[in-house]
Write a protein that holds these residues in place. Sequence first.
Motif, PDB file in Angstrom:
ATOM      1  N   ASP A  93       0.832  -1.206   0.000  1.00  0.00           N
ATOM      2  CA  ASP A  93       0.000   0.000   0.000  1.00  0.00           C
ATOM      3  C   ASP A  93       0.863   1.251   0.000  1.00  0.00           C
ATOM      4  OD1 ASP A  93      -2.597   1.082  -0.061  1.00  0.00           O
ATOM      5  OD2 ASP A  93      -2.449   1.620   2.056  1.00  0.00           O
ATOM      6  N   HIS A 152      -1.987   5.893 -12.130  1.00  0.00           N
ATOM      7  CA  HIS A 152      -0.834   5.026 -12.398  1.00  0.00           C
ATOM      8  C   HIS A 152      -0.877   3.715 -11.616  1.00  0.00           C
ATOM      9  CE1 HIS A 152       0.898   8.252 -14.666  1.00  0.00           C
ATOM     10  NE2 HIS A 152       1.091   9.043 -13.609  1.00  0.00           N
ATOM     11  N   HIS A 153      -1.885   3.538 -10.768  1.00  0.00           N
ATOM     12  CA  HIS A 153      -1.950   2.340  -9.939  1.00  0.00           C
ATOM     13  C   HIS A 153      -2.028   1.046 -10.748  1.00  0.00           C
ATOM     14  CE1 HIS A 153      -3.200   4.422  -5.906  1.00  0.00           C
ATOM     15  NE2 HIS A 153      -2.041   4.829  -6.375  1.00  0.00           N
ATOM     16  N   SER A 196      -3.350   7.939  -8.568  1.00  0.00           N
ATOM     17  CA  SER A 196      -4.300   6.834  -8.738  1.00  0.00           C
ATOM     18  C   SER A 196      -4.359   6.338 -10.177  1.00  0.00           C
ATOM     19  CB  SER A 196      -5.690   7.275  -8.284  1.00  0.00           C
ATOM     20  OG  SER A 196      -6.100   8.438  -9.005  1.00  0.00           O
ATOM     21  N   THR A 219       0.697  -1.806 -10.193  1.00  0.00           N
ATOM     22  CA  THR A 219       0.268  -3.159  -9.798  1.00  0.00           C
ATOM     23  C   THR A 219       0.820  -4.209 -10.749  1.00  0.00           C
ATOM     24  OG1 THR A 219      -1.769  -2.233  -8.852  1.00  0.00           O
ATOM     25  CG2 THR A 219      -1.725  -4.611  -9.301  1.00  0.00           C
ATOM     26  N   LEU A 267       1.966   1.894  -3.551  1.00  0.00           N
ATOM     27  CA  LEU A 267       0.876   2.466  -4.344  1.00  0.00           C
ATOM     28  C   LEU A 267       0.654   3.940  -4.011  1.00  0.00           C
ATOM     29  CD1 LEU A 267      -1.771  -0.410  -4.333  1.00  0.00           C
ATOM     30  CD2 LEU A 267      -0.357   0.345  -6.248  1.00  0.00           C
ATOM     31  N   LYS A 268       0.789   4.301  -2.731  1.00  0.00           N
ATOM     32  CA  LYS A 268       0.568   5.692  -2.327  1.00  0.00           C
ATOM     33  C   LYS A 268       1.642   6.638  -2.856  1.00  0.00           C
ATOM     34  CE  LYS A 268      -2.015   4.708   1.922  1.00  0.00           C
ATOM     35  NZ  LYS A 268      -3.260   5.374   1.472  1.00  0.00           N
TER      36      LYS A 268
END
Length: 366
Positions: A173, A183-184, A181, A188, A176-177
């Motif tokens: 997490d 580019h998440h 968003s 992933t 991801l932060k």
Amino acid sequence: MSISYKIPFYAKVSAMFLCAFFIVFTFYLGQQILLPVIFATLIAILLNPVVDFLISRKMGKIFSILLVVVMALVVVIAILYMVSSQITMLKETLPQLKDKFTITRINVVDWLANNFNVSISSINEWINKSENEAVKNFSIEDKLTAAVQLMVEVVLLPVYVFLILYYKTLLLDFILKLFRSQHHPAVTEVLMSTKRIIQSYLVGLFIEMVIVATLNSAGLFLLNIDYALILGITGAIINVIPYIGGIVAIALPMIIAFVTKDSITSTILVFLVYILIQFIDNHYLIPRIVASRVRINALVAIIVVLVGNAVCGVAGMFLSIPITAIAKVIFDHITPLKPWGFLLGNTVPTASRFAFIQRKRKSTLL
């Protein structure tokens, strides 16, 4: 009024090389801290499917992680016990080996003196000088410090593995932060590809190591070489180091054969057996079991292995390939860095694409 500025290509390349230099320099300075963490991360990624399986069977998270880490420790301890028992047998025959080395040294000195017209006293003087320099450079304090550091790292390694597996979701997490968003999905995909590459690479490497250890030990047993089991396992472990380990792994059994056998024939047969095993390993095992997982071309692999050795020693040589594979995955998912990912890969363009260069050269000559 907005002003757009395009960064020149040479500035981008310079920034990339500068960034790479600082990363390598950071690894060099902080290797005592970073290397155990990296090894623990690779082991945690390898053990993660087993942990997830146990958790899916309604076992507690802490219990599942602890059970998997303990099982891995038991396997490692069992292997170390088997190797240590062979080393104990080797220590019991050290006096005989020392006597054989002494006789061999005398024969070699006589052969050099007779064939190269050099006095025996000068050769012995050079050997004694080299031995004295080696003893002088041997620092007990440095060796004790290194031994203590190794013990600390060995103790911390399972702790790191446990904590990385426990805080896995927190770490993911956090990654991801770091990105927006939108580019998440790409982040992933990079994480999933990295996990697949590391897991398949380590599993393939372990399978290859077991096969090579079996072939080494069987070959040495057939040749009636002493300490065949430990030499076979040691050779397989050293063989894990890409491109260089296989060459180093041949030396030890040849030395043992040369020292423990009266005839040079045994040494030659050991060399031939290991060459055959290396041929099987390089042409059948590695392409089908290991290289299919990590698509790095041989030129880059050799360079990064040498760089890893220069920066972090043997540990750096082992980590160089998976780290390069991870870098390739990242480069392949970032548009400006895709050419560098292509450079690391093993996809070779056909020569017909560059036929225009040959035609232009011919026209220039005419």
